[in-house]
Design an enzyme around this catalytic site. Structure first.
Site, short mmCIF file in Angstrom:
data_model
loop_
_atom_site.label_atom_id
_atom_site.label_comp_id
_atom_site.label_asym_id
_atom_site.label_seq_id
_atom_site.Cartn_x
_atom_site.Cartn_y
_atom_site.Cartn_z
N LYS A 41 0.83 -1.20 0.00
CA LYS A 41 0.00 0.00 0.00
C LYS A 41 0.88 1.26 0.00
O LYS A 41 2.10 1.19 0.13
CB LYS A 41 -0.96 -0.03 1.19
CG LYS A 41 -1.92 -1.24 1.15
CD LYS A 41 -2.89 -1.13 0.00
CE LYS A 41 -3.62 -2.40 -0.44
NZ LYS A 41 -4.18 -3.32 0.46
C1 PLP Z 1 -5.42 -4.24 0.76
C2 PLP Z 1 -6.89 -4.09 0.70
C3 PLP Z 1 -7.72 -4.49 1.76
C4 PLP Z 1 -7.25 -5.31 2.92
O1 PLP Z 1 -6.26 -4.79 3.66
P1 PLP Z 1 -5.28 -5.78 4.53
O2 PLP Z 1 -4.48 -4.80 5.31
O3 PLP Z 1 -4.49 -6.56 3.55
O4 PLP Z 1 -6.16 -6.61 5.37
C5 PLP Z 1 -9.06 -4.17 1.67
N1 PLP Z 1 -9.58 -3.55 0.61
C6 PLP Z 1 -8.83 -3.19 -0.44
C7 PLP Z 1 -9.47 -2.48 -1.58
C8 PLP Z 1 -7.46 -3.46 -0.44
O5 PLP Z 1 -6.72 -3.11 -1.51
#
Ligand code: PLP
Length: 383
Positions: free
Chosen positions: A185
């Site tokens: 992210k």
């Molecule tokens: C990465 C992501 C999540 C989940 O986040 P985690 O930290 O991996 O649990 C949820 N929604 C979207 C759109 C994502 O890209």
């Protein structure tokens, strides 16, 4: 060693990140404490939201959001099918029914407000909206629909860190905003996330639900502020730890700089890939100065083979990906969405043609140009 010359993504980890984590270990307070409080207040200040709680993942944030809103078994929750499966899994985790909503159009891959309103029933309690690739959903329309039908809005901002819409940041417009700090992210703690709200009552519930519903934390007891606790609502352990919070704080300091790099990379891709018959660029025409770009997705025009396209890039050492296979077509979700009025035809069509290209702050400009050149050449030779 990576098999890729250019990976899809590479996190930006600097010397100061390493030092921040090491300092925590040296100080020996490891569970949620002062570092976490500092991360929460910096983050809240950054996006101008009242309260922010750091949690163990973006999925934990989504689950907590549904619990805080008291979503019950058999309630319906609207969400896009064109997103990461975590959104639907969180809905399932509280026993509610995910109802899948289509995207806006061929080139705007955020949730369709019209289809969202159409799929509201007397059992609908909430909607999760996802700011896909960092592009904000049509929040004005979504919020007015939500108000009219008395449903809550959860913003999934996993891609939208930091994105502005009108005068607000994504995450601050609905009832609750959920962020992820997963490794790929825009800022990372390895695993981690943040849940934010402007609503005091929801904030109180989230605070309790994050840590078993207990009225005092380990830190409070360590610092002599409390000797025991009551449990007000049955919660979970979705706490973050101090190593991650320290890393998050260090990452947050470089976020603006990295978003500028992302904006620059985005622009180069757009310039190099525009005008190709085979490549459809989504979200063209949107203002881009306030977008915290997360991924670089394209769609291939009808008749071009995605497998061949991805294979051709792979042979050059370039990693690509797909964001996303539609959730309602996964084995676990197929049965709950078979009836016709729950279908998402635009999603199904676009999802077959979508390809995500390498995109991260420190990819070099020449690398982006090289990727585009390979795509251009490949297409000329009929892939
Ligand atoms: C990465 C992501 C999540 C989940 O986040 P985690 O930290 O991996 O649990 C949820 N929604 C979207 C759109 C994502 O890209």
């Amino acid at each position: 060693m990576s098999i890729w010359k250019i990976p899809l993504f590479e996190p930006d980890i600097a010397e100061e990140d390493i030092n921040a984590v090491q300092n925590v270990l040296t100080r020996r307070w490891l569970t949620m404490g002062e570092e976490t409080l500092r991360l929460e207040s910096s983050f809240a200040k950054k996006i101008r939201v009242q309260t922010a709680f750091a949690v163990s993942s973006g999925t934990a944030a989504l689950h907590l959001a549904l619990l805080a809103l008291n979503i019950q078994p058999e309630d319906e929750v609207l969400l896009p099918s064109f997103t990461f499966v975590a959104c639907a899994n969180a809905v399932k985790a509280v026993g509610a029914i995910p109802v899948f909503v289509d995207i806006e159009s061929d080139t705007d891959w955020t949730i369709s407000p019209e289809d969202l309103e159409y799929k509201i029933t007397p059992r609908t309690r909430a909607a999760i909206v996802v700011h896909y690739a960092g592009f904000p959903c049509q929040m004005n329309r979504i919020l007015s629909i939500a108000q009219r039908h008395n449903i809550s809005i959860i913003e999934d901002c996993a891609h939208a860190l930091i994105t502005q819409y009108d005068q607000s940041y994504c995450g601050c417009m609905g009832d609750i905003g959920c962020f992820s700090f997963f490794s790929n992210k825009n800022m990372t703690t390895g695993e981690g996330g943040m849940i934010v709200t402007q609503n005091d009552e929801l904030a109180d519930r989230i605070r309790l639900l994050r840590s078993h519903g207990m009225t005092s934390l380990t830190l409070d007891r360590h610092q002599g502020r409390a000797i025991s606790y009551d449990v007000n609502i049955p919660g979970l352990n979705y706490r973050i730890d101090e190593m991650r919070s320290a890393l998050g704080r260090s990452q947050l300091k470089r976020l603006d700089e990295n978003i500028k790099r992302r904006q620059n990379i985005y622009k180069i891709y757009m310039d190099c890939l525009s005008g190709l018959e085979a490549v459809i660029l989504p979200f063209t025409g949107r203002k881009t100065d306030k977008i915290g770009f997360h991924i670089f997705p394209i769609a291939l025009a009808e008749g071009f083979s995605r497998i061949d396209f991805m294979q051709a890039l792979k042979e050059k050492g370039i990693q690509t990906s797909i964001h996303y296979p539609p959730i309602h077509l996964f084995a676990a979700y197929r049965n709950s969405s078979e009836s016709e009025d729950r279908s998402c035809p635009l999603t199904v069509n676009v999802a077959q043609r979508e390809v995500t290209l390498p995109f991260f702050p420190h990819i070099r400009e020449e690398e982006v140009e090289w990727i585009c050149q390979i795509i251009r050449n490949g297409i000329e030779h009929g892939t």
